[in-house]
Design a protein around this motif. Structure first.
Motif, short mmCIF file in Angstrom:
data_model
loop_
_atom_site.label_atom_id
_atom_site.label_comp_id
_atom_site.label_asym_id
_atom_site.label_seq_id
_atom_site.Cartn_x
_atom_site.Cartn_y
_atom_site.Cartn_z
N ALA A 126 0.83 -1.20 0.00
CA ALA A 126 0.00 0.00 0.00
C ALA A 126 0.87 1.25 0.00
CB ALA A 126 -0.92 0.01 1.22
N ALA A 127 0.40 2.27 -0.71
CA ALA A 127 1.09 3.55 -0.75
C ALA A 127 0.06 4.65 -0.93
CB ALA A 127 2.10 3.59 -1.90
N ARG A 128 0.25 5.76 -0.23
CA ARG A 128 -0.60 6.92 -0.47
C ARG A 128 -0.02 7.73 -1.63
NH1 ARG A 128 -4.73 7.59 2.77
NH2 ARG A 128 -4.74 6.48 4.76
N PHE A 129 -0.91 8.20 -2.48
CA PHE A 129 -0.46 8.94 -3.65
C PHE A 129 0.37 10.16 -3.21
CE2 PHE A 129 -0.73 12.02 -7.09
CZ PHE A 129 -0.41 11.23 -8.18
N GLY A 130 1.50 10.34 -3.89
CA GLY A 130 2.37 11.46 -3.58
C GLY A 130 3.43 11.18 -2.55
N LYS A 131 3.43 9.99 -1.96
CA LYS A 131 4.43 9.62 -0.96
C LYS A 131 5.48 8.73 -1.62
CE LYS A 131 2.27 11.58 2.54
NZ LYS A 131 2.83 12.75 3.24
N PRO A 132 6.70 9.20 -1.81
CA PRO A 132 7.68 8.42 -2.58
C PRO A 132 8.22 7.19 -1.87
CG PRO A 132 8.66 10.48 -1.79
CD PRO A 132 7.20 10.56 -1.49
N LYS A 133 8.37 7.23 -0.55
CA LYS A 133 9.00 6.10 0.13
C LYS A 133 8.19 4.81 -0.01
CE LYS A 133 11.14 4.59 4.45
NZ LYS A 133 11.55 4.96 5.83
N PRO A 134 6.85 4.83 0.20
CA PRO A 134 6.10 3.59 -0.01
C PRO A 134 6.18 3.07 -1.44
CG PRO A 134 4.81 5.14 1.29
CD PRO A 134 6.00 5.88 0.78
N LEU A 135 6.29 3.99 -2.43
CA LEU A 135 6.44 3.52 -3.81
C LEU A 135 7.78 2.83 -4.00
CD1 LEU A 135 4.98 6.41 -6.01
CD2 LEU A 135 3.96 4.19 -5.50
N ARG A 136 8.82 3.36 -3.39
CA ARG A 136 10.12 2.69 -3.47
C ARG A 136 10.06 1.32 -2.82
NH1 ARG A 136 12.05 8.01 -2.22
NH2 ARG A 136 12.37 7.41 -0.03
N ARG A 137 9.36 1.23 -1.70
CA ARG A 137 9.20 -0.07 -1.03
C ARG A 137 8.44 -1.02 -1.95
NH1 ARG A 137 6.49 1.53 3.41
NH2 ARG A 137 8.34 1.59 4.75
N ALA A 138 7.34 -0.55 -2.51
CA ALA A 138 6.51 -1.41 -3.36
C ALA A 138 7.27 -1.93 -4.56
CB ALA A 138 5.27 -0.64 -3.81
N ALA A 139 8.19 -1.13 -5.09
CA ALA A 139 8.93 -1.52 -6.28
C ALA A 139 9.74 -2.80 -6.07
CB ALA A 139 9.85 -0.39 -6.72
N GLY A 140 10.02 -3.14 -4.83
CA GLY A 140 10.76 -4.36 -4.53
C GLY A 140 9.88 -5.59 -4.42
N TYR A 141 8.58 -5.41 -4.62
CA TYR A 141 7.66 -6.55 -4.49
C TYR A 141 6.88 -6.73 -5.79
CZ TYR A 141 9.26 -6.60 0.27
OH TYR A 141 10.07 -6.69 1.36
N ASP A 142 5.63 -7.15 -5.71
CA ASP A 142 4.91 -7.58 -6.91
C ASP A 142 3.82 -6.62 -7.37
OD1 ASP A 142 6.21 -10.28 -7.02
OD2 ASP A 142 5.24 -10.42 -5.05
N GLY A 143 3.51 -5.62 -6.56
CA GLY A 143 2.47 -4.70 -6.95
C GLY A 143 2.34 -3.58 -5.95
N VAL A 144 1.57 -2.55 -6.33
CA VAL A 144 1.30 -1.42 -5.45
C VAL A 144 -0.17 -1.11 -5.49
CG1 VAL A 144 1.79 0.32 -7.25
CG2 VAL A 144 2.01 0.92 -4.83
N PHE A 145 -0.74 -0.92 -4.31
CA PHE A 145 -2.14 -0.52 -4.17
C PHE A 145 -2.12 0.92 -3.65
CE2 PHE A 145 -6.08 -0.71 -1.34
CZ PHE A 145 -6.92 -0.31 -2.36
N VAL A 146 -2.40 1.86 -4.55
CA VAL A 146 -2.28 3.27 -4.22
C VAL A 146 -3.61 3.80 -3.69
CG1 VAL A 146 -1.79 5.57 -5.12
CG2 VAL A 146 -0.43 3.62 -5.88
N ILE A 147 -3.51 4.50 -2.57
CA ILE A 147 -4.67 5.12 -1.92
C ILE A 147 -4.63 6.62 -2.22
CG2 ILE A 147 -5.81 5.55 0.31
CD1 ILE A 147 -4.19 3.04 1.30
N GLY A 148 -5.77 7.17 -2.63
CA GLY A 148 -5.86 8.61 -2.81
C GLY A 148 -5.41 9.12 -4.16
N TYR A 149 -5.58 8.34 -5.20
CA TYR A 149 -5.30 8.84 -6.54
C TYR A 149 -6.11 10.11 -6.80
CZ TYR A 149 -2.85 4.81 -8.68
OH TYR A 149 -1.93 3.85 -9.04
N PRO A 150 -5.53 11.13 -7.47
CA PRO A 150 -6.32 12.29 -7.85
C PRO A 150 -7.28 11.99 -8.99
CG PRO A 150 -4.11 12.47 -8.75
CD PRO A 150 -4.12 11.26 -7.87
N GLY A 151 -7.01 10.93 -9.71
CA GLY A 151 -7.79 10.51 -10.87
C GLY A 151 -6.97 9.54 -11.68
#
Length: 272
Positions: free
Chosen positions: A181-206
């Motif tokens: 899981a990652a909140r949109f606009g937060k880079p650290k959770p995206l970097r974490r997610a990149a090491g696994y199989d997918g990302v579930f982003v919360i709070g997309y602007p669209g």
């Protein structure tokens, strides 16, 4: 540099169900999963909370719901979306996950995040309330979970967790996918997610936000092949726009308030 998405394959379609109030019964959740499978949905994912804001009053355990889904269905993927790993013991989660994957014939997906304390969901139970500490616990807990699910000998002596000279069997026949899981606009959770199989982003602007997420993941991984970019939309949302933007999974979200099981079932039976 932001790139335009290539023409995507059909995004897989899933359900994003809170096991709250009228759905706070694993049997009810499993019934909906059976209906989803029959209607052509690809996955059924359940929220993981210990408490929620009023008027939600009743909650079911997501892992028991997952076991009910596993036992009643044959095709759909399923899993907790997402489990705050810092409030659970990672070795217990690994045992549960291995058994769930075996029960389902290899259909489990694990959603993990650090959780939050906006409802006192951590602090009211004496769990870690500091978000930075929970982030550290998540990273360390993921190491323990993935090591134990691999079926090989694990020797982990960390700041938060210990798994000393242990091997868990039976191990899943294939690696269990992990979406972070990652909140949109937060880079650290995206970097974490990149090491696994997918990302579930919360709070997309669209839907346009999917392009930015994909580019960030691509920069970390060197590509997005085999990586899932997951978005959730309301029950009346337009999945096509999200798929066109590059989402590989689009989950139809229900609730969390005023859940009407009749209306939920009707939407599910209408198909993805």
């Amino acid at each position: 540099m932001v790139t335009e998405p290539s023409t995507p394959a059909r995004a897989k379609r899933g359900l994003f169900l809170p096991p709250f109030d009228a759905l706070a019964d694993p049997r009810a959740v499993a019934d909906l999963a059976v209906a989803a499978e029959q209607a052509g949905w690809d996955g059924v994912f359940v929220w993981d909370h210990m408490r929620y804001s009023p008027p939600v009053a009743a909650l079911a355990d997501p892992w028991i719901c997952c076991a009910a889904i596993a036992a009643r269905t044959e095709r759909v993927l399923f899993g907790p979306m997402v489990t705050p790993l810092p409030r659970r013991r990672p070795h217990v989660v690994a045992r549960q996950a291995a058994s769930l994957d075996l029960l389902s014939g290899g259909r489990l997906v694990l959603g993990f995040g650090s959780g939050d304390d906006w409802l006192g969901e951590m602090s009211r139970f004496g769990d870690e309330a500091d978000a930075r500490v929970r982030g550290d616990m998540l990273d360390e807990g993921l190491d323990v979970v993935t090591g134990l699910l691999g079926g090989h000998l694990v020797e982990h002596l960390g700041r938060h967790y210990r798994a000393e000279d242990v091997r868990f069997l039976p191990a899943p026949e294939r690696p269990v996918p992990i979406w972070i899981a990652a909140r949109f606009g937060k880079p650290k959770p995206l970097r974490r997610a990149a090491g696994y199989d997918g990302v579930f982003v919360i709070g997309y602007p669209g839907p346009e936000g999917v392009v930015a997420v994909r580019d960030a993941i691509e920069a970390e991984r060197g590509g997005t092949d085999g990586f899932e970019i997951v978005a959730d939309i309301p029950a009346d949302g337009d999945a096509a726009a999200w798929a066109a933007a590059g989402a590989t999974w689009v989950l139809t979200r229900f609730g969390p308030y005023g859940l009407d099981p009749v209306a939920v079932r009707a939407r599910i039976e209408a198909g993805p």
